[in-house]
Structure formats: structure tokens, C-alpha cells
Motif scaffolding. Structure first.
Motif, mmCIF file in Angstrom:
data_model
loop_
_atom_site.group_PDB
_atom_site.id
_atom_site.type_symbol
_atom_site.label_atom_id
_atom_site.label_comp_id
_atom_site.label_asym_id
_atom_site.label_seq_id
_atom_site.Cartn_x
_atom_site.Cartn_y
_atom_site.Cartn_z
ATOM 1 N N ALA A 114 0.846 -1.185 0.000
ATOM 2 C CA ALA A 114 0.000 0.000 0.000
ATOM 3 C C ALA A 114 0.887 1.241 0.000
ATOM 4 N N ARG A 115 0.419 2.309 -0.639
ATOM 5 C CA ARG A 115 1.116 3.599 -0.567
ATOM 6 C C ARG A 115 0.412 4.455 0.463
ATOM 7 N N LEU A 116 1.159 4.916 1.441
ATOM 8 C CA LEU A 116 0.589 5.725 2.512
ATOM 9 C C LEU A 116 0.764 7.205 2.245
ATOM 10 N N ASN A 117 -0.169 7.980 2.752
ATOM 11 C CA ASN A 117 0.009 9.417 2.860
ATOM 12 C C ASN A 117 0.674 9.599 4.227
ATOM 13 N N PRO A 118 1.978 9.922 4.261
ATOM 14 C CA PRO A 118 2.693 9.949 5.549
ATOM 15 C C PRO A 118 2.045 10.854 6.588
ATOM 16 N N GLN A 119 1.592 12.040 6.184
ATOM 17 C CA GLN A 119 1.004 12.969 7.153
ATOM 18 C C GLN A 119 -0.285 12.381 7.743
ATOM 19 N N ARG A 120 -1.149 11.822 6.908
ATOM 20 C CA ARG A 120 -2.413 11.253 7.372
ATOM 21 C C ARG A 120 -2.167 10.015 8.232
ATOM 22 N N ALA A 121 -1.032 9.333 8.011
ATOM 23 C CA ALA A 121 -0.703 8.132 8.781
ATOM 24 C C ALA A 121 0.059 8.467 10.066
ATOM 25 N N GLY A 122 0.203 9.755 10.377
ATOM 26 C CA GLY A 122 0.861 10.148 11.620
ATOM 27 C C GLY A 122 2.367 10.334 11.514
ATOM 28 N N LEU A 123 2.894 10.378 10.283
ATOM 29 C CA LEU A 123 4.323 10.598 10.087
ATOM 30 C C LEU A 123 4.522 11.972 9.454
ATOM 31 N N GLY A 124 4.301 13.008 10.235
ATOM 32 C CA GLY A 124 4.278 14.373 9.730
ATOM 33 C C GLY A 124 5.628 15.009 9.491
ATOM 34 N N THR A 125 6.710 14.385 9.925
ATOM 35 C CA THR A 125 8.046 14.942 9.722
ATOM 36 C C THR A 125 8.848 14.000 8.833
ATOM 37 N N SER A 126 9.273 14.518 7.679
ATOM 38 C CA SER A 126 10.104 13.732 6.768
ATOM 39 C C SER A 126 11.408 14.468 6.538
ATOM 40 N N ALA A 127 12.483 13.702 6.361
ATOM 41 C CA ALA A 127 13.791 14.298 6.102
ATOM 42 C C ALA A 127 14.639 13.332 5.295
ATOM 43 N N TYR A 128 15.494 13.902 4.465
ATOM 44 C CA TYR A 128 16.556 13.135 3.828
ATOM 45 C C TYR A 128 17.796 13.354 4.670
ATOM 46 N N VAL A 129 18.450 12.277 5.034
ATOM 47 C CA VAL A 129 19.669 12.365 5.833
ATOM 48 C C VAL A 129 20.811 11.886 4.952
ATOM 49 N N THR A 130 21.783 12.767 4.723
ATOM 50 C CA THR A 130 22.975 12.365 3.984
ATOM 51 C C THR A 130 23.990 11.844 5.000
ATOM 52 N N VAL A 131 24.641 10.749 4.635
ATOM 53 C CA VAL A 131 25.557 10.085 5.562
ATOM 54 C C VAL A 131 26.896 9.880 4.867
ATOM 55 N N THR A 132 27.949 10.275 5.523
ATOM 56 C CA THR A 132 29.311 9.978 5.066
ATOM 57 C C THR A 132 29.804 8.808 5.901
ATOM 58 N N ILE A 133 30.345 7.783 5.203
ATOM 59 C CA ILE A 133 30.737 6.562 5.902
ATOM 60 C C ILE A 133 32.211 6.250 5.667
ATOM 61 N N GLU A 134 32.745 5.361 6.495
ATOM 62 C CA GLU A 134 34.106 4.884 6.310
ATOM 63 C C GLU A 134 34.157 3.973 5.086
ATOM 64 N N GLN A 135 35.302 3.964 4.433
ATOM 65 C CA GLN A 135 35.479 3.145 3.240
ATOM 66 C C GLN A 135 35.197 1.675 3.563
ATOM 67 N N ASN A 136 34.517 0.988 2.657
ATOM 68 C CA ASN A 136 34.193 -0.436 2.769
ATOM 69 C C ASN A 136 33.231 -0.766 3.912
ATOM 70 N N ALA A 137 32.497 0.215 4.429
ATOM 71 C CA ALA A 137 31.578 -0.038 5.543
ATOM 72 C C ALA A 137 30.128 -0.186 5.077
ATOM 73 N N TRP A 138 29.853 -0.053 3.775
ATOM 74 C CA TRP A 138 28.489 -0.043 3.256
ATOM 75 C C TRP A 138 27.670 -1.260 3.685
ATOM 76 N N ARG A 139 28.211 -2.457 3.546
ATOM 77 C CA ARG A 139 27.427 -3.665 3.831
ATOM 78 C C ARG A 139 26.921 -3.667 5.277
ATOM 79 N N ASN A 140 27.806 -3.389 6.230
ATOM 80 C CA ASN A 140 27.403 -3.389 7.644
ATOM 81 C C ASN A 140 26.491 -2.215 7.971
ATOM 82 N N ILE A 141 26.771 -1.060 7.381
ATOM 83 C CA ILE A 141 25.940 0.112 7.650
ATOM 84 C C ILE A 141 24.544 -0.078 7.065
#
Length: 161
Positions: free
Chosen positions: A65-92
Motif C-alpha cells: 500500500a502507498r501511505l500518505n505519511p502525514q495522514r498516517a501520523g508521520l508528519g516529519t520527513s527528512a533526507y539524511v545524507t551520511v558519510t561513511i568509512e570506506q568499505n563499511a556499506w554492507r554493515n551500515i
């Protein structure tokens, strides 16, 4: 999401009937196989076979199902950019998939390494997710949060061709 597993996704050959099936399922994933078969002008048996093949070949990875986040009680949305250590992608990526309110995770190229979509009930929950959960993942060097003020859906791929 086959591509989220780290494997390279090889495109599957799709004919016009496959494309029509995809177009209709993307429009209404609750459509009955009978109605789908009638609209695409194939038998129900053929529709079942094609849907089964599309799923086994991971062209279709599930129905949701596709939700309307605000109507479903998720009124705050954000994109978080993350810088990681080399070769850590799989565990992260494994750790991020376990954090509540994390909706989407992408390894990207550019000024940062990972883009995470987070949807929470409020700013306090967002703060907890970013500062206490994401930043606590081993291998995460830094984060930057971009609040979403408004969003719209695009049309996606045109399955007509």
C-alpha cells in the motif's frame, strides 16, 4: 528490492503484454487477476503464469500500500545524507534497515555516501533517529539532515513502450 541486496540487477526481457501488466499493477496492485487478464486480453492462466514469472525474476518484488505519511501520523520527513568509512556499506546498510522510521536507503556517488529517507511522527522522533540511532552506527562518520517541507510523486517509468 533486489538491487538493495548488493547484487547487480540484470534487466529481464519484457514484451508488450508484460509491460501492460506492469502498468496496470503499478496503477492498482489490488486488481484481481481476472480483471487484469480481461484488460490485457489474455487468459487468467496466462496472467497467473506471467505474474509468477515477473515475481520469480524479481521484476515485481511485492505488493504494498502507498501511505500518505502525514495522514498516517508521520508528519516529519527528512533526507539524511551520511558519510561513511570506506568499505563499511554492507554493515551500515544492514544496521540502517533495523532502525525504525527509516524508509529508504541508497548508496550514492557524490559529496556523501548514503542517502536515507526518514519519516517520523515529529521533530523529537527525527532527532532521536538521526542523533541516537544513525550516528551510533559503526562506520558512520557524519550526517546532515534535510527537512522535507512538501513532496509530490512523479509518474515513474512509462510502461507503454
Amino acid at each position: 528490492m533486489g538491487s538493495m541486496s548488493g547484487r547487480t540487477a540484470v534487466p529481464v526481457p519484457l514484451d508488450e503484454i508484460d509491460r501492460q501488466i506492469l502498468r496496470r499493477l503499478l496503477d492498482d496492485g489490488r486488481m484481481s487477476v481476472r480483471a487484469l487478464a480481461e484488460q490485457v486480453h489474455i487468459s487468467r492462466a496466462n496472467a497467473y503464469t506471467r505474474i509468477g514469472r515477473l515475481m520469480s525474476e524479481e521484476v515485481v518484488t511485492g505488493f504494498t500500500a502507498r501511505l500518505n505519511p502525514q495522514r498516517a501520523g508521520l508528519g516529519t520527513s527528512a533526507y539524511v545524507t551520511v558519510t561513511i568509512e570506506q568499505n563499511a556499506w554492507r554493515n551500515i546498510s544492514k544496521a540502517l534497515r533495523e532502525i525504525p522510521y527509516v524508509e529508504h536507503i541508497a548508496l550514492v556517488g557524490g559529496d556523501f555516501d548514503v542517502l536515507v529517507l526518514v519519516r517520523t511522527p515529529d521533530n523529537a522522533a527525527l532527532r532521536q533517529v538521526v542523533l541516537e540511532s544513525i550516528q551510533a552506527v559503526p562506520g558512520v562518520r557524519s550526517t546532515r539532515t534535510w527537512l522535507v517541507f512538501d513532496e509530490v510523486r512523479g509518474p515513474g517509468a512509462d510502461w507503454a513502450d
